[in-house]
Write a protein that holds these residues in place. Structure first.
Motif, mmCIF file in Angstrom:
data_model
loop_
_atom_site.group_PDB
_atom_site.id
_atom_site.type_symbol
_atom_site.label_atom_id
_atom_site.label_comp_id
_atom_site.label_asym_id
_atom_site.label_seq_id
_atom_site.Cartn_x
_atom_site.Cartn_y
_atom_site.Cartn_z
ATOM 1 N N VAL A 18 0.912 -1.135 0.002
ATOM 2 C CA VAL A 18 0.065 0.028 0.024
ATOM 3 C C VAL A 18 1.069 1.247 0.064
ATOM 4 N N ASN A 19 2.071 1.055 0.792
ATOM 5 C CA ASN A 19 2.800 2.354 0.806
ATOM 6 C C ASN A 19 3.730 2.597 -0.335
ATOM 7 N N THR A 20 3.635 1.666 -1.336
ATOM 8 C CA THR A 20 4.392 2.009 -2.485
ATOM 9 C C THR A 20 3.520 3.045 -3.520
ATOM 10 N N ALA A 21 2.499 3.362 -3.065
ATOM 11 C CA ALA A 21 1.579 4.138 -4.092
ATOM 12 C C ALA A 21 1.696 5.860 -3.633
ATOM 13 N N PRO A 22 1.859 6.646 -4.482
ATOM 14 C CA PRO A 22 2.007 7.967 -3.916
ATOM 15 C C PRO A 22 0.295 8.369 -3.423
ATOM 16 N N THR A 23 0.655 8.946 -2.158
ATOM 17 C CA THR A 23 -0.920 9.391 -1.698
ATOM 18 C C THR A 23 -0.872 10.908 -1.392
ATOM 19 N N LEU A 24 0.524 11.747 -1.423
ATOM 20 C CA LEU A 24 0.464 13.053 -1.077
ATOM 21 C C LEU A 24 1.271 13.544 -2.534
ATOM 22 N N PRO A 25 0.804 14.889 -2.782
ATOM 23 C CA PRO A 25 1.415 15.524 -3.986
ATOM 24 C C PRO A 25 3.005 15.498 -4.375
ATOM 25 N N ASP A 27 4.752 12.817 -2.862
ATOM 26 C CA ASP A 27 5.153 11.363 -2.990
ATOM 27 C C ASP A 27 5.586 10.997 -4.519
ATOM 28 N N THR A 28 6.292 9.846 -4.426
ATOM 29 C CA THR A 28 6.751 9.354 -5.805
ATOM 30 C C THR A 28 6.188 8.016 -5.777
ATOM 31 N N GLU A 29 5.833 7.347 -6.944
ATOM 32 C CA GLU A 29 5.421 5.992 -7.474
ATOM 33 C C GLU A 29 6.427 5.043 -7.094
ATOM 34 N N ASP A 30 6.671 4.037 -6.285
ATOM 35 C CA ASP A 30 7.393 3.264 -5.929
ATOM 36 C C ASP A 30 7.846 1.966 -6.809
ATOM 37 N N LEU A 31 6.765 1.686 -7.196
ATOM 38 C CA LEU A 31 6.505 0.526 -8.276
ATOM 39 C C LEU A 31 6.351 1.051 -9.682
ATOM 40 N N GLU A 32 7.296 1.918 -10.185
ATOM 41 C CA GLU A 32 7.226 2.687 -11.488
ATOM 42 C C GLU A 32 7.543 1.433 -12.554
ATOM 43 N N LEU A 67 -6.595 -2.435 -0.915
ATOM 44 C CA LEU A 67 -5.917 -2.775 0.589
ATOM 45 C C LEU A 67 -6.168 -1.742 1.432
ATOM 46 N N ARG A 68 -5.560 -0.586 0.851
ATOM 47 C CA ARG A 68 -5.527 0.834 1.758
ATOM 48 C C ARG A 68 -6.862 0.821 2.512
ATOM 49 N N GLN A 69 -7.996 0.553 1.861
ATOM 50 C CA GLN A 69 -9.384 0.683 2.608
ATOM 51 C C GLN A 69 -9.319 -0.082 3.922
ATOM 52 N N LEU A 70 -8.689 -1.062 3.701
ATOM 53 C CA LEU A 70 -8.838 -1.884 5.113
ATOM 54 C C LEU A 70 -8.192 -1.359 6.342
ATOM 55 N N TRP A 71 -7.237 -0.326 6.071
ATOM 56 C CA TRP A 71 -6.370 0.365 7.205
ATOM 57 C C TRP A 71 -7.553 1.457 7.703
ATOM 58 N N THR A 72 -8.774 1.785 6.959
ATOM 59 C CA THR A 72 -9.553 2.798 7.762
ATOM 60 C C THR A 72 -11.063 2.252 7.932
ATOM 61 N N ALA A 73 -11.178 1.153 7.531
ATOM 62 C CA ALA A 73 -12.567 0.516 7.358
ATOM 63 C C ALA A 73 -13.170 0.161 8.638
ATOM 64 N N ALA A 143 1.832 11.134 11.250
ATOM 65 C CA ALA A 143 2.416 12.333 10.975
ATOM 66 C C ALA A 143 1.608 13.159 9.989
ATOM 67 N N ASP A 144 1.746 14.481 10.220
ATOM 68 C CA ASP A 144 0.849 15.282 9.358
ATOM 69 C C ASP A 144 1.153 15.125 7.768
ATOM 70 N N ASP A 145 2.304 15.032 7.475
ATOM 71 C CA ASP A 145 2.554 15.096 6.167
ATOM 72 C C ASP A 145 2.995 13.854 5.631
ATOM 73 N N CYS A 146 2.276 12.583 6.186
ATOM 74 C CA CYS A 146 2.495 11.312 5.370
ATOM 75 C C CYS A 146 0.863 10.676 5.822
ATOM 76 N N GLN A 147 0.821 9.889 4.676
ATOM 77 C CA GLN A 147 -0.400 9.141 4.697
ATOM 78 C C GLN A 147 -0.178 7.300 4.438
ATOM 79 N N ASP A 148 1.130 6.988 4.994
ATOM 80 C CA ASP A 148 1.361 5.771 4.694
ATOM 81 C C ASP A 148 0.723 4.929 5.783
#
Length: 182
Positions: A18-25, A27-32, A67-73, A143-148
């Motif tokens: 999940v954390n390989t995806a960019p979530t903030l402006p 962030d970079t794509e880790d699975l390029e 999968l990200r949805q599972l962390w907030t569901a 952290a305010d600047d992280c969405q991992d």
């Protein structure tokens, strides 16, 4: 140990995916590239068949938001998501062992598509989390600047930050703020 070893590894692996995806402006794509996916799979010891093509990479990328949805569901939503993932894959849990692993659960054959195996592995781990009523152990970095996303496997449920250095940055900022105010 809170969960079985394979469950804990699957939870950490799902969070890492999940954390390989960019979530903030910023962030970079880790699975390029497919090579990036290859490295991720090596790091997390994924086995089974691979196509190693851009379509496989795209299927894995498309899995991350689900999968990200599972962390907030909430529990009911998580159950629905888990059941969807398992049903879509036609999951059939079986005990297997391979490599240096002792007996553990697989719910797809090794020739199933990679994204399907990843989805089912995460869903099976979530089954244990839901049954243990431990969804609160899944959270988003404080952290305010992280969405991992974070998997808190600590005994006292105290993990608030991801593994990307956010906790250290927060501690340094708090220290500097205390020094500035005194």
């Amino acid at each position: 140990m809170l969960f079985a070893h394979d469950t804990e590894l699957a939870l950490r692996g799902a969070a890492a995916l999940v954390n390989t995806a960019p979530t903030l402006p910023t962030d970079t794509e880790d699975l390029e590239t497919v090579a990036d996916l290859d490295e991720f799979l090596r790091e997390w010891e994924w086995t089974g068949s691979r196509t190693g093509d851009p379509a496989e990479l795209e299927a894995v990328r498309e899995l991350r938001p689900r999968l990200r949805q599972l962390w907030t569901a909430d529990t009911d939503t998580a159950v629905s998501l888990v059941n969807e993932l398992l049903a879509e894959a036609g999951a059939l849990p079986q005990l297997v062992r391979h490599g240096e692993w002792s007996w553990h659960l697989h719910a797809t054959p090794p020739e199933a598509p990679l994204a399907t195996r990843m989805a089912v592995e995460a869903a099976m781990a979530m089954v244990d989390v839901i049954r243990a009523d431990e969804l609160a152990r899944l959270r988003v970095c404080a952290a305010d600047d992280c969405q991992d996303v974070v998997v808190d496997l600590s005994k006292n449920r105290s993990k608030r930050f991801c593994d990307g250095g956010c906790g250290n940055r927060a501690n340094v900022a708090a220290y500097r703020a205390r020094k500035a105010s005194s």
